[in-house]
Design a protein around this motif. Structure first.
Motif, PDB file in Angstrom:
ATOM      1  N   GLY A  20      20.582  -9.982  -3.744  1.00 13.44           N
ATOM      2  CA  GLY A  20      19.644  -8.871  -3.591  1.00 13.44           C
ATOM      3  C   GLY A  20      18.321  -9.254  -2.964  1.00 13.44           C
ATOM      4  O   GLY A  20      17.400  -8.425  -2.915  1.00 13.44           O
ATOM      5  N   ALA A  21      18.183 -10.490  -2.448  1.00 15.52           N
ATOM      6  CA  ALA A  21      16.906 -10.933  -1.890  1.00 15.52           C
ATOM      7  C   ALA A  21      16.490 -10.060  -0.710  1.00 15.52           C
ATOM      8  O   ALA A  21      15.328  -9.642  -0.603  1.00 15.52           O
ATOM      9  CB  ALA A  21      16.990 -12.398  -1.470  1.00 15.52           C
ATOM     10  N   ALA A  22      17.427  -9.772   0.195  1.00 13.62           N
ATOM     11  CA  ALA A  22      17.089  -8.981   1.376  1.00 13.62           C
ATOM     12  C   ALA A  22      16.658  -7.566   0.987  1.00 13.62           C
ATOM     13  O   ALA A  22      15.719  -7.005   1.571  1.00 13.62           O
ATOM     14  CB  ALA A  22      18.280  -8.933   2.330  1.00 13.62           C
ATOM     15  N   ILE A  23      17.333  -6.993  -0.001  1.00 12.28           N
ATOM     16  CA  ILE A  23      16.973  -5.637  -0.441  1.00 12.28           C
ATOM     17  C   ILE A  23      15.574  -5.635  -1.057  1.00 12.28           C
ATOM     18  O   ILE A  23      14.761  -4.737  -0.797  1.00 12.28           O
ATOM     19  CB  ILE A  23      18.018  -5.114  -1.447  1.00 12.28           C
ATOM     20  N   ARG A  24      15.282  -6.645  -1.856  1.00  8.61           N
ATOM     21  CA  ARG A  24      13.952  -6.715  -2.479  1.00  8.61           C
ATOM     22  C   ARG A  24      12.863  -6.851  -1.420  1.00  8.61           C
ATOM     23  O   ARG A  24      11.804  -6.216  -1.508  1.00  8.61           O
ATOM     24  CB  ARG A  24      13.897  -7.891  -3.461  1.00  8.61           C
ATOM     25  N   VAL A  25      13.113  -7.678  -0.418  1.00  5.11           N
ATOM     26  CA  VAL A  25      12.123  -7.861   0.645  1.00  5.11           C
ATOM     27  C   VAL A  25      11.936  -6.559   1.420  1.00  5.11           C
ATOM     28  O   VAL A  25      10.807  -6.166   1.744  1.00  5.11           O
ATOM     29  CB  VAL A  25      12.556  -9.007   1.582  1.00  5.11           C
ATOM     30  N   PHE A  26      13.034  -5.875   1.722  1.00 10.31           N
ATOM     31  CA  PHE A  26      12.955  -4.616   2.473  1.00 10.31           C
ATOM     32  C   PHE A  26      12.131  -3.578   1.702  1.00 10.31           C
ATOM     33  O   PHE A  26      11.257  -2.911   2.270  1.00 10.31           O
ATOM     34  CB  PHE A  26      14.364  -4.088   2.744  1.00 10.31           C
ATOM     35  N   LYS A  27      12.402  -3.444   0.411  1.00 14.29           N
ATOM     36  CA  LYS A  27      11.671  -2.462  -0.395  1.00 14.29           C
ATOM     37  C   LYS A  27      10.197  -2.847  -0.533  1.00 14.29           C
ATOM     38  O   LYS A  27       9.311  -1.993  -0.462  1.00 14.29           O
ATOM     39  CB  LYS A  27      12.310  -2.344  -1.772  1.00 14.29           C
ATOM     40  N   SER A  28       9.940  -4.133  -0.722  1.00  8.84           N
ATOM     41  CA  SER A  28       8.563  -4.582  -0.873  1.00  8.84           C
ATOM     42  C   SER A  28       7.773  -4.368   0.410  1.00  8.84           C
ATOM     43  O   SER A  28       6.601  -3.971   0.380  1.00  8.84           O
ATOM     44  CB  SER A  28       8.542  -6.059  -1.268  1.00  8.84           C
ATOM     45  N   ALA A  29       8.410  -4.607   1.560  1.00  5.46           N
ATOM     46  CA  ALA A  29       7.731  -4.409   2.843  1.00  5.46           C
ATOM     47  C   ALA A  29       7.311  -2.960   3.027  1.00  5.46           C
ATOM     48  O   ALA A  29       6.288  -2.672   3.660  1.00  5.46           O
ATOM     49  CB  ALA A  29       8.636  -4.852   3.984  1.00  5.46           C
ATOM     50  N   GLY A  30       8.094  -2.029   2.470  1.00  4.28           N
ATOM     51  CA  GLY A  30       7.761  -0.617   2.602  1.00  4.28           C
ATOM     52  C   GLY A  30       6.503  -0.221   1.864  1.00  4.28           C
ATOM     53  O   GLY A  30       5.955   0.860   2.108  1.00  4.28           O
ATOM     54  N   THR A  31       6.035  -1.061   0.964  1.00  2.00           N
ATOM     55  CA  THR A  31       4.813  -0.752   0.208  1.00  2.00           C
ATOM     56  C   THR A  31       3.588  -1.468   0.774  1.00  2.00           C
ATOM     57  O   THR A  31       2.490  -1.322   0.235  1.00  2.00           O
ATOM     58  CB  THR A  31       4.984  -1.173  -1.259  1.00  2.00           C
ATOM     59  N   MET A  32       3.773  -2.252   1.846  1.00  2.00           N
ATOM     60  CA  MET A  32       2.682  -3.074   2.379  1.00  2.00           C
ATOM     61  C   MET A  32       2.160  -2.520   3.697  1.00  2.00           C
ATOM     62  O   MET A  32       2.894  -1.881   4.456  1.00  2.00           O
ATOM     63  CB  MET A  32       3.161  -4.516   2.610  1.00  2.00           C
ATOM     64  N   GLN A  33       0.900  -2.812   3.969  1.00  2.00           N
ATOM     65  CA  GLN A  33       0.324  -2.518   5.274  1.00  2.00           C
ATOM     66  C   GLN A  33       0.697  -3.625   6.253  1.00  2.00           C
ATOM     67  O   GLN A  33       0.865  -4.779   5.853  1.00  2.00           O
ATOM     68  CB  GLN A  33      -1.200  -2.426   5.187  1.00  2.00           C
ATOM     69  N   PRO A  34       0.811  -3.311   7.533  1.00  2.00           N
ATOM     70  CA  PRO A  34       1.020  -4.378   8.519  1.00  2.00           C
ATOM     71  C   PRO A  34      -0.157  -5.360   8.507  1.00  2.00           C
ATOM     72  O   PRO A  34      -1.305  -4.956   8.323  1.00  2.00           O
ATOM     73  CB  PRO A  34       1.093  -3.622   9.848  1.00  2.00           C
ATOM     74  N   PHE A  35       0.149  -6.617   8.680  1.00  2.00           N
ATOM     75  CA  PHE A  35      -0.875  -7.662   8.708  1.00  2.00           C
ATOM     76  C   PHE A  35      -1.811  -7.527   7.495  1.00  2.00           C
ATOM     77  O   PHE A  35      -3.029  -7.412   7.621  1.00  2.00           O
ATOM     78  CB  PHE A  35      -1.674  -7.601  10.015  1.00  2.00           C
ATOM     79  N   ALA A  36      -1.214  -7.553   6.329  1.00  2.00           N
ATOM     80  CA  ALA A  36      -1.949  -7.278   5.092  1.00  2.00           C
ATOM     81  C   ALA A  36      -3.047  -8.296   4.815  1.00  2.00           C
ATOM     82  O   ALA A  36      -3.951  -8.030   4.022  1.00  2.00           O
ATOM     83  CB  ALA A  36      -0.968  -7.244   3.913  1.00  2.00           C
ATOM     84  N   TRP A  37      -2.978  -9.458   5.437  1.00  2.00           N
ATOM     85  CA  TRP A  37      -3.982 -10.491   5.182  1.00  2.00           C
ATOM     86  C   TRP A  37      -5.258 -10.293   5.996  1.00  2.00           C
ATOM     87  O   TRP A  37      -6.231 -11.008   5.815  1.00  2.00           O
ATOM     88  CB  TRP A  37      -3.397 -11.865   5.506  1.00  2.00           C
ATOM     89  N   VAL A  38      -5.262  -9.317   6.916  1.00  2.00           N
ATOM     90  CA  VAL A  38      -6.441  -9.061   7.739  1.00  2.00           C
ATOM     91  C   VAL A  38      -7.401  -8.173   6.963  1.00  2.00           C
ATOM     92  O   VAL A  38      -7.010  -7.138   6.414  1.00  2.00           O
ATOM     93  CB  VAL A  38      -6.052  -8.383   9.073  1.00  2.00           C
ATOM     94  N   GLU A  39      -8.682  -8.575   6.918  1.00  2.00           N
ATOM     95  CA  GLU A  39      -9.682  -7.762   6.234  1.00  2.00           C
ATOM     96  C   GLU A  39      -9.948  -6.500   7.046  1.00  2.00           C
ATOM     97  O   GLU A  39     -10.119  -6.544   8.266  1.00  2.00           O
ATOM     98  CB  GLU A  39     -10.982  -8.553   6.056  1.00  2.00           C
ATOM     99  N   ARG A  40      -9.991  -5.383   6.345  1.00  2.00           N
ATOM    100  CA  ARG A  40     -10.205  -4.103   7.003  1.00  2.00           C
ATOM    101  C   ARG A  40     -11.460  -3.442   6.467  1.00  2.00           C
ATOM    102  O   ARG A  40     -11.821  -3.614   5.303  1.00  2.00           O
ATOM    103  CB  ARG A  40      -8.999  -3.174   6.780  1.00  2.00           C
ATOM    104  N   GLY A  41     -12.085  -2.679   7.322  1.00  2.00           N
ATOM    105  CA  GLY A  41     -13.261  -1.939   6.894  1.00  2.00           C
ATOM    106  C   GLY A  41     -12.869  -0.722   6.083  1.00  2.00           C
ATOM    107  O   GLY A  41     -11.688  -0.375   5.941  1.00  2.00           O
ATOM    108  N   GLU A  42     -13.854  -0.016   5.571  1.00  4.57           N
ATOM    109  CA  GLU A  42     -13.607   1.159   4.744  1.00  4.57           C
ATOM    110  C   GLU A  42     -12.883   2.232   5.558  1.00  4.57           C
ATOM    111  O   GLU A  42     -13.237   2.528   6.696  1.00  4.57           O
ATOM    112  CB  GLU A  42     -14.933   1.705   4.219  1.00  4.57           C
ATOM    113  N   GLY A  43     -11.837   2.792   4.975  1.00  3.22           N
ATOM    114  CA  GLY A  43     -11.090   3.857   5.623  1.00  3.22           C
ATOM    115  C   GLY A  43      -9.983   3.381   6.535  1.00  3.22           C
ATOM    116  O   GLY A  43      -9.252   4.197   7.094  1.00  3.22           O
ATOM    117  N   GLN A  44      -9.836   2.066   6.713  1.00  2.00           N
ATOM    118  CA  GLN A  44      -8.791   1.542   7.591  1.00  2.00           C
ATOM    119  C   GLN A  44      -7.556   1.162   6.796  1.00  2.00           C
ATOM    120  O   GLN A  44      -7.630   0.819   5.650  1.00  2.00           O
ATOM    121  CB  GLN A  44      -9.308   0.314   8.348  1.00  2.00           C
TER     122      GLN A  44
END
Length: 232
Positions: A208-232
């Motif tokens: 189930g590793a691939a399924i877990r990764v797929f579902k988890s990715a759906g809850t994340m923003q692209p490039f989540a490690w990049v700092e974003r300003g307010e409202g981004q």
């Protein structure tokens, strides 16, 4: 030339009474030779080992409670200089005295060991040593973090400081079929950052590793490690 008086920084001893906890084995204190706080010592009674009135060994329990290097309680042992010329009967007597002295020295050691087992005996760590320990721990933790970062999976972005959450578990591919292996955490972060990305479980990964990764990715923003300003 300035008419203002010049100033100089000098160091001097400040003598004032000092109240300190005195262990029960201490024989008392004098002020001789103790001009600085670090020179203060607790000294027990002097124990002279002198079988047959021949002074051979002197022992004394001692501690420097404010030393910058070692504040432990120790047994100071001092031997008399026995160098000399002896007749045969004197050698025999000296040997007998040394045997008796060794018995008394062992007893002094046992008494010293008993002092160290008392519950009220605490050996404070010198500030200098404590700072060295703290620095060593900080260096160790820093090195551990650097080693962990260096051993992260290939999918971890260099600007993403997060650690891996486990071993390699999936392969993440982009739309052209190029990809890399990843732990589940960084696999999800990478998949969330790709257009038309795909994820496949590795043969030795947990089910189930691939399924877990797929579902988890759906809850994340692209490039989540990049700092974003307010409202981004």
């Amino acid at each position: 030339m300035s008419t203002e008086p010049r100033k100089a920084l000098v160091y001097h001893y400040v003598r004032r009474p000092l109240i300190l906890d005195e262990p029960d084995w201490c024989a008392g204190h004098t002020t001789d030779g103790q001009n600085a706080k670090v020179d203060i010592t607790h000294d027990g009674p002097e124990n002279v080992i002198a079988p047959g009135d021949r002074r051979l060994i002197r022992t004394q329990v001692s501690q420097a409670p404010f030393s910058a290097f070692d504040r432990s309680i120790t047994l100071h042992v001092e031997f008399e200089n026995l160098t000399g010329s002896y007749a045969p009967d004197e050698i025999e007597q000296l040997a007998n005295d040394l045997v008796e002295a060794s018995v008394q020295l062992r007893e002094a050691g046992r008494q010293f060991a008993e002092i160290l087992t008392r519950p009220d005996v605490a050996v404070p760590v010198p500030d200098r040593v404590a700072k060295l320990h703290q620095q060593a721990r900080a260096d160790y933790l820093k090195g551990k973090a650097e080693r962990a970062a260096a051993q992260r999976c290939p999918a971890a972005h260099p600007k993403d400081p997060s650690p891996c959450d486990g071993p390699l578990a999936v392969a993440v591919l982009d739309s052209s079929g190029a990809g890399t292996e990843a732990c589940e955490w960084h696999g999800a972060r990478l998949l969330a950052s790709l257009e038309q990305g795909r994820v496949y479980g590795l043969p030795d990964a947990s089910p189930g590793a691939a399924i877990r990764v797929f579902k988890s990715a759906g809850t994340m923003q692209p490039f989540a490690w990049v700092e974003r300003g307010e409202g981004q």
